[in-house]
Write an enzyme that holds these catalytic residues in place. Structure first.
Site, PDB file in Angstrom:
ATOM      1  N   PRO A  41     -30.703   1.889  42.115  1.00 18.14           N
ATOM      2  CA  PRO A  41     -30.605   1.205  40.835  1.00 18.14           C
ATOM      3  C   PRO A  41     -29.604   1.743  39.721  1.00 18.14           C
ATOM      4  CG  PRO A  41     -32.596   2.363  40.917  1.00 18.14           C
ATOM      5  CD  PRO A  41     -31.978   2.601  42.195  1.00 18.14           C
ATOM      6  N   GLU A  42     -29.136   0.732  39.009  1.00 19.57           N
ATOM      7  CA  GLU A  42     -27.875   1.093  38.116  1.00 19.57           C
ATOM      8  C   GLU A  42     -28.812   1.492  36.821  1.00 19.57           C
ATOM      9  OE1 GLU A  42     -24.559   0.895  38.928  1.00 19.57           O
ATOM     10  OE2 GLU A  42     -25.084   0.322  40.793  1.00 19.57           O
ATOM     11  N   LYS A  90     -30.906   7.384  34.554  1.00 23.21           N
ATOM     12  CA  LYS A  90     -31.700   6.406  35.638  1.00 23.21           C
ATOM     13  C   LYS A  90     -33.074   6.936  35.540  1.00 23.21           C
ATOM     14  CE  LYS A  90     -27.727   5.642  38.615  1.00 23.21           C
ATOM     15  NZ  LYS A  90     -27.700   6.042  39.901  1.00 23.21           N
ATOM     16  N   ARG A 148     -22.483   7.206  50.632  1.00 17.98           N
ATOM     17  CA  ARG A 148     -22.478   6.098  49.711  1.00 17.98           C
ATOM     18  C   ARG A 148     -21.323   5.237  50.134  1.00 17.98           C
ATOM     19  NH1 ARG A 148     -24.775   6.410  44.956  1.00 17.98           N
ATOM     20  NH2 ARG A 148     -26.613   7.558  44.967  1.00 17.98           N
TER      21      ARG A 148
END
Ligand SMILES: [Zn+2]
Length: 302
Positions: A2-3, A51, A274
Site C-alpha cells: 500500500p502507498e 506506511k 519490485r
C-alpha cells in the site's frame, strides 16, 4: 504494497470511528502481543507515519504510561471498521477469512455507540510505549503526508534524495528512510510524469524539488479519494494511471508500448522483486539504460 495515501486514509477512518471510545474487548492474535489486555483503555487517536499505523491509547488508570498499538499493512494487510474495508482502490474489500484476523477491537463511546475494528493480515503488530515510537518509526524520512509538511521537511526530503547521486531514482523514491509514503504505484507514476527512466541515477533525475513537490501533491490529492488517480481523472474509465500495471499497452502520451521491468534492492523493506512500468520513449532521457540491441540487419548490397 500500500502507498502512504492508503495508510493515511485508513488511519483517518479508524480515528473517526474509534477516537474517544473505550475498548471493551481486545483480541490480539500474534504471539508477541497475545497477552495484551487493553480492555478499559481509551483510543486517543490513530495516526499514520509513512506506511505505519499508530493507534495511541490512554490507560484506564493514571500513572500508567500511554501505549501505542502499531500495525503495518505490508502486502495484504487491511483494517475493517464494522465490516467496512478501509483501503482505497481495493478490489478485494469483502470479508476476509477469520484465520487472517490479527487484531480485533470492540470499543464503546460515551453515548453507548459500539464500534468493531478488525485488522486482517497486518504485519509487525506491536504494543509499545507511545514514548518509544521513535524506535519503530524514527528511521523514516520526511513523511509526504505529515500535517506539518512545509519547507523544512521538503528540504530534508530533497537532500536525502540527492545524497546518493548514483542510486537509481526508482529505488531512492521507494526507500522509506529517504522519504516516507511512496509505494510501487507512485514510484512508477512519478518517474513517468517527470519523464525519467526509473533505472536512471538520481543525479540525472532533474530538479529533485519538483519531484518531491509532485509526490506530495499526488499523495495529498489521493488521500481523500477512494480510487487512486495520477492522470487528473480526465481520461475516463480505466484511465486512472499513466503506466503502472499497463505493460504492453499503449503509452497515453506517445502510443509506444509500455514496458515492464524490475528494480530490486536488498536493503529496502519487504524485499520482493519490485515490478515497475515505464514508457521507453517518454522516459528515454538522461541516464536511461540503453535499449536492448536489435539483431544486426544483413546488408543487402547497394
Ligand atoms: Zn510514451
Amino acid at each position: 504494497m500500500p502507498e502512504g495515501d492508503t495508510v493515511a486514509r485508513q488511519c483517518r477512518v479508524l480515528h473517526e470511528a474509534l477516537a474517544g471510545a473505550r475498548i471493551i474487548r481486545c483480541d490480539v492474535r500474534v504471539p508477541r502481543a497475545a497477552t495484551a489486555d487493553l480492555v478499559g483503555w481509551r483510543v486517543r487517536e490513530v495516526r499514520p507515519r509513512g506506511k505505519h499505523l499508530l493507534m495511541r491509547l490512554e490507560p484506564p488508570t493514571p500513572g500508567v504510561p500511554p501505549l501505542t498499538l502499531h500495525t503495518h499493512l505490508k502486502m495484504d494487510g487491511i483494517w475493517h471498521v464494522d465490516g467496512r474495508a478501509l483501503r482505497s482502490s481495493d478490489t478485494s474489500a469483502g470479508p476476509r477469512p477469520t484465520d487472517t484476523i490479527r487484531v480485533l477491537l470492540d470499543a464503546r463511546h460515551e453515548d453507548g455507540r459500539e464500534v468493531r475494528a478488525i485488522a486482517y493480515d497486518v504485519k509487525q503488530v506491536r504494543l509499545l510505549r507511545t514514548a518509544d515510537e521513535g524506535e519503530l518509526v524514527g528511521h523514516l524520512g520526511p513523511d509526504l503526508l505529515d500535517p506539518a509538511w512545509g519547507e523544512d521537511l521538503r528540504a530534508q526530503a530533497v537532500a536525502n534524495l540527492a545524497a546518493e547521486p548514483q542510486r537509481p531514482i526508482g529505488l531512492a523514491l521507494l526507500d522509506q528512510q529517504v522519504l516516507a509514503g511512496i509505494g510501487n504505484i507512485y514510484r512508477s507514476e512519478l518517474c513517468f510524469l517527470r519523464r525519467i527512466h526509473p533505472a536512471a541515477p538520481t543525479a540525472a533525475a532533474g530538479d529533485l524539488g519538483e519531484m518531491v513537490d509532485l509526490a506530495h501533491r499526488l499523495l495529498a490529492l489521493n488521500a481523500d479519494r477512494t480510487v487512486r488517480v495520477t492522470t487528473g481523472g480526465m481520461l475516463g474509465r480505466d484511465g486512472d494511471l499513466w503506466v503502472y500495471g499497463r505493460g504492453g499497452r499503449q503509452c497515453r502520451r506517445c502510443r509506444t508500448r509500455i514496458e515492464r521491468g524490475e528494480l530490486a534492492e536488498p536493503r529496502l523493506e519487504g524485499t520482493e522483486p519490485r515490478v515497475l512500468w515505464f514508457c521507453p520513449r517518454c522516459q528515454a532521457g538522461p541516464g536511461a539504460p540503453p535499449a536492448p540491441a536489435r539483431p544486426a540487419r544483413r546488408r543487402t548490397g547497394r
